[in-house]
Design an enzyme around this catalytic site. Structure first.
Site, mmCIF file in Angstrom:
data_model
loop_
_atom_site.group_PDB
_atom_site.id
_atom_site.type_symbol
_atom_site.label_atom_id
_atom_site.label_comp_id
_atom_site.label_asym_id
_atom_site.label_seq_id
_atom_site.Cartn_x
_atom_site.Cartn_y
_atom_site.Cartn_z
ATOM 1 N N HIS A 1 42.209 32.263 34.418
ATOM 2 C CA HIS A 1 42.838 33.476 33.583
ATOM 3 C C HIS A 1 42.563 34.079 32.107
ATOM 4 C CE1 HIS A 1 45.794 35.651 31.111
ATOM 5 N NE2 HIS A 1 46.189 35.977 31.627
ATOM 6 N N SER B 1 45.338 46.093 30.765
ATOM 7 C CA SER B 1 46.021 47.765 30.465
ATOM 8 C C SER B 1 47.111 47.959 28.985
ATOM 9 C CB SER B 1 47.602 47.865 31.437
ATOM 10 O OG SER B 1 47.965 46.185 32.122
ATOM 11 N N ARG C 1 54.624 32.243 35.577
ATOM 12 C CA ARG C 1 55.555 33.546 36.141
ATOM 13 C C ARG C 1 54.809 33.676 37.614
ATOM 14 N NH1 ARG C 1 51.369 38.508 33.701
ATOM 15 N NH2 ARG C 1 49.975 36.759 33.951
ATOM 16 N N HIS D 1 41.707 42.282 37.603
ATOM 17 C CA HIS D 1 42.923 42.791 36.127
ATOM 18 C C HIS D 1 44.538 42.471 37.560
ATOM 19 C CE1 HIS D 1 46.057 43.295 33.521
ATOM 20 N NE2 HIS D 1 46.066 44.552 32.623
ATOM 21 N N ASP E 1 49.000 36.384 40.147
ATOM 22 C CA ASP E 1 48.644 37.264 41.357
ATOM 23 C C ASP E 1 48.637 36.299 41.941
ATOM 24 O OD1 ASP E 1 48.722 39.403 39.869
ATOM 25 O OD2 ASP E 1 46.725 38.867 39.343
HETATM 26 C C1 LIG Z 1 40.869 36.408 35.015
HETATM 27 C C2 LIG Z 1 38.973 36.159 35.074
HETATM 28 C C3 LIG Z 1 38.714 37.976 34.807
HETATM 29 C C4 LIG Z 1 38.848 35.532 33.095
HETATM 30 O O1 LIG Z 1 38.088 35.754 33.274
HETATM 31 P P1 LIG Z 1 37.274 35.450 31.746
HETATM 32 O O2 LIG Z 1 38.277 35.549 30.847
HETATM 33 O O3 LIG Z 1 35.786 35.329 31.839
HETATM 34 O O4 LIG Z 1 37.531 33.508 32.544
HETATM 35 P P2 LIG Z 1 36.295 32.276 32.452
HETATM 36 O O5 LIG Z 1 35.647 31.903 30.660
HETATM 37 O O6 LIG Z 1 37.143 31.006 32.856
HETATM 38 O O7 LIG Z 1 34.906 32.677 33.242
HETATM 39 C C5 LIG Z 1 33.198 32.162 33.047
HETATM 40 C C6 LIG Z 1 33.485 31.728 34.218
HETATM 41 O O8 LIG Z 1 33.640 31.390 35.334
HETATM 42 C C7 LIG Z 1 34.058 31.958 36.339
HETATM 43 N N1 LIG Z 1 35.379 32.439 36.608
HETATM 44 C C8 LIG Z 1 36.491 32.433 36.397
HETATM 45 N N2 LIG Z 1 37.088 32.167 37.410
HETATM 46 C C9 LIG Z 1 36.880 32.563 38.370
HETATM 47 C C10 LIG Z 1 37.374 32.753 40.031
HETATM 48 N N3 LIG Z 1 38.836 32.039 39.980
HETATM 49 N N4 LIG Z 1 37.146 32.646 40.685
HETATM 50 C C11 LIG Z 1 35.273 32.629 40.427
HETATM 51 N N5 LIG Z 1 34.994 32.543 39.357
HETATM 52 C C12 LIG Z 1 35.254 32.383 38.412
HETATM 53 C C13 LIG Z 1 33.608 33.853 35.622
HETATM 54 O O9 LIG Z 1 34.043 34.896 36.225
HETATM 55 C C14 LIG Z 1 32.896 33.299 34.833
HETATM 56 O O10 LIG Z 1 31.264 33.378 35.187
HETATM 57 P P3 LIG Z 1 30.418 33.745 35.059
HETATM 58 O O11 LIG Z 1 29.687 33.092 33.314
HETATM 59 O O12 LIG Z 1 29.202 33.654 36.111
HETATM 60 O O13 LIG Z 1 30.053 35.352 34.814
HETATM 61 C C15 LIG Z 1 38.708 35.003 35.582
HETATM 62 O O14 LIG Z 1 39.425 34.066 35.683
HETATM 63 C C16 LIG Z 1 39.178 35.779 37.191
HETATM 64 O O15 LIG Z 1 38.007 36.882 37.246
HETATM 65 N N6 LIG Z 1 40.062 35.477 38.208
HETATM 66 C C17 LIG Z 1 40.046 35.883 39.379
HETATM 67 C C18 LIG Z 1 40.793 37.256 38.813
HETATM 68 C C19 LIG Z 1 42.025 37.516 39.339
HETATM 69 O O16 LIG Z 1 42.707 36.582 39.767
HETATM 70 N N7 LIG Z 1 42.200 38.316 38.160
HETATM 71 C C20 LIG Z 1 43.497 38.525 37.692
HETATM 72 C C21 LIG Z 1 44.214 37.649 36.281
HETATM 73 S S1 LIG Z 1 45.559 37.751 35.878
#
Ligand SMILES: CC(C)(COP(=O)(O)OP(=O)(O)OC[C@H]1O[C@@H](n2cnc3c(N)ncnc32)[C@H](O)[C@@H]1OP(=O)(O)O)[C@@H](O)C(=O)NCCC(=O)NCCS
Length: 470
Positions: free
Chosen positions: A353, A277, A362, A307, A408
């Site tokens: 994250h 965002s 947070r 997000h 979140d």
């Molecule tokens: C926030 C988020 C998008 C960060 O993504 P990122 O920077 O790509 O995170 P990573 O580098 O740790 O990801 C590596 C792998 O782990 C997975 N992973 C990361 N967090 C995960 C979670 N909470 N549940 C399941 N899998 C997860 C990713 O989907 C990725 O899988 P892939 O290689 O098969 O695509 C991710 O942690 C997520 O999807 N979290 C859940 C949604 C969420 O809470 N979002 C709010 C963030 S403030």
């Protein structure tokens, strides 16, 4: 320099601030207001030339300095770890979490003015801090509160535009539509059409930003009352501060919910510049799109489930756990449920994250709020169990870089406890708060004359050729 005048002045300020606010030693530095001026715009007027000179100096003296190597992984991995944006209002440390102008969340809770002694920070105080880098006095916060109240009126066409959407449209769609409808009043757009010198861009940006920050709670409350309370709207209460008035317009009068809203708006406001965002707002504004256009774009990014929409997803997921297994679910059952989610190709919302590598502060401050006000709440107890169960499972998965909870993971159960049970609405609250951070930086973007954002992209063929050469 007003920000960093001199070491001796700063240390004097710090010792005075520590005495005045009884701040613990954990506050490493503190910029307190030295002027007693109540007008935020005049404060900025004074700060901007100094910061412009500072940026010029960095460019001329350090422009050619290398900041490390960019790898193919970074190009393909969503630019993770690339330093490529200037964002003055906050900085995120992977282990320590966010600092707003150098102050961590616990430090903000200690030094920013509150509505009641020892209470949560007033978001207006955080806005002053984000914009000026200085901790405001209570009088300055009150003055800003009144200024925002005086700007908080909405033209009728905004409501009509929202009403043109089906009432079942997602709340974020209705909210972003309302923000787009506000755009017709943009001072920046009018000034640009008339012909404004670029050194003055920040001034109409300031006007638009302050109007937008003042008006988004009204748009958000309208969407809530339209969707869930038969359109029975509640007028603003000018005697209340920003957070409390927002809660009031949504229909919540308890003082604990008002405190929660102050905390909520404060902690969701800013998380440095690279998140979807904030980055979107900054990118769109770099084309000199006005703050309404830029913020509406930012909201559309916030509405994605990876997000801002994650707060909705968390509560819906927790409710699905309760529905299937009951509130008194054991840790073993919970573990199975987490694996079931992962095995069905879904993420566990509220965990992980892009930058953080520890529990999000947070999350921690919301947990502290819950332990103080609702320790017996069954959903809070479930969230606490998740804190124990999820990280080892995500670690076992082997690919998740951060198994710890983010902001979140906690917000929904607090809101749910105080009666704001409509999970699909939660991202709108996040959006209201984000206006403070994104708009503060947009004012500085224009004040510092930051350029059009235009990173270089390459094709896979280009990458393959480069790699072969290497
Ligand atoms: C926030 C988020 C998008 C960060 O993504 P990122 O920077 O790509 O995170 P990573 O580098 O740790 O990801 C590596 C792998 O782990 C997975 N992973 C990361 N967090 C995960 C979670 N909470 N549940 C399941 N899998 C997860 C990713 O989907 C990725 O899988 P892939 O290689 O098969 O695509 C991710 O942690 C997520 O999807 N979290 C859940 C949604 C969420 O809470 N979002 C709010 C963030 S403030």
């Amino acid at each position: 320099m007003v920000f960093y005048r001199s070491v001796s002045l700063l240390s004097k300020l710090r010792s005075r601030a520590v005495q005045q606010s009884n701040v613990s030693n954990s506050v490493r530095w503190l910029q307190v207001q030295t002027s007693s001026g109540l007008d935020l715009r005049s404060e900025l007027q004074e700060l901007i030339p100094e910061q412009q000179d500072r940026l010029k100096k960095i460019k001329s003296e350090y422009g050619k300095v290398h900041l490390g190597n960019i790898t193919v992984d970074m190009v393909l991995g969503g630019m993770r770890g690339m330093t490529g944006l200037l964002w003055e209002t906050s900085l995120l440390d992977p282990d320590e979490g966010i600092r707003f102008r150098g102050l961590s969340i616990p430090e903000c809770q200690k030094v920013l003015p509150a509505a009641k002694p020892g209470g949560e920070p007033l978001p207006e105080g955080l806005l002053w801090l984000l914009l000026t880098g200085k901790v405001p006095s209570k009088e300055q916060v009150n003055s800003l509160s009144q200024e925002l109240q005086s700007r908080a009126t909405i033209p009728d066409h905004v409501y009509k535009t929202i009403d043109a959407l089906p009432v079942t449209a997602h709340p974020m769609t209705q909210f972003a539509t309302g923000v787009m409808a506000l755009q017709v009043q943009s001072e920046f757009q009018k000034a640009y059409e008339k012909g404004i010198h670029k050194s003055k861009f920040w001034e109409p940006t300031y006007e638009d930003s302050m109007n937008l920050i003042a008006q988004v709670p009204l748009v958000a409350a309208y969407v809530y009352r339209r969707m869930y309370k038969n359109g029975d709207t509640i007028p603003k209460d000018e005697s209340l501060d920003y957070g409390a008035n927002f809660a009031h317009m949504l229909g919540f009068s308890s003082s604990e919910m008002h405190e929660l809203m102050r905390l909520y708006v404060t902690i969701h406001s800013d998380h440095e510049g690279g998140n979807v965002s904030a980055h979107t707002g900054h990118l769109v504004a770099s084309a000199l799109s006005d703050p309404y256009l830029s913020f509406a774009a930012a909201l559309n990014g916030l509405a994605g489930p990876l997000h801002g929409l994650a707060n909705q997803e968390v509560l819906l997921w927790i409710k699905s756990v309760v529905e299937e297994c009951g509130e008194n679910i054991s840790k073993e059952q919970l573990k199975d449920y987490v694996w079931k989610t992962l095995n069905s190709g879904k993420v566990v919302p509220g965990f992980g994250h892009g930058v953080l590598r520890k529990t999000d502060p947070r999350y921690t401050c919301q947990r502290e709020f819950a332990m103080k006000h609702l320790p017996e709440d069954p959903l809070f107890q479930l969230v606490s169990k998740l804190y124990e169960v999820v990280p080892p499972v995500l670690t076992e998965l082997g690919k998740v870089k951060n198994p710890w909870p983010n902001v979140d993971a906690h917000s929904g159960v607090l809101l749910n406890y105080y009666g704001l049970t409509e999970a699909r609405y939660y991202t709108v609250l996040f959006g209201v708060s984000r206006a403070l951070g994104i708009c503060s930086q947009l004012i500085w973007d224009r004040a510092l004359g930051l350029p059009l954002e235009r990173p270089k992209s390459v094709t896979m063929e280009w990458l393959e050729n480069q790699c072969k050469k290497a």
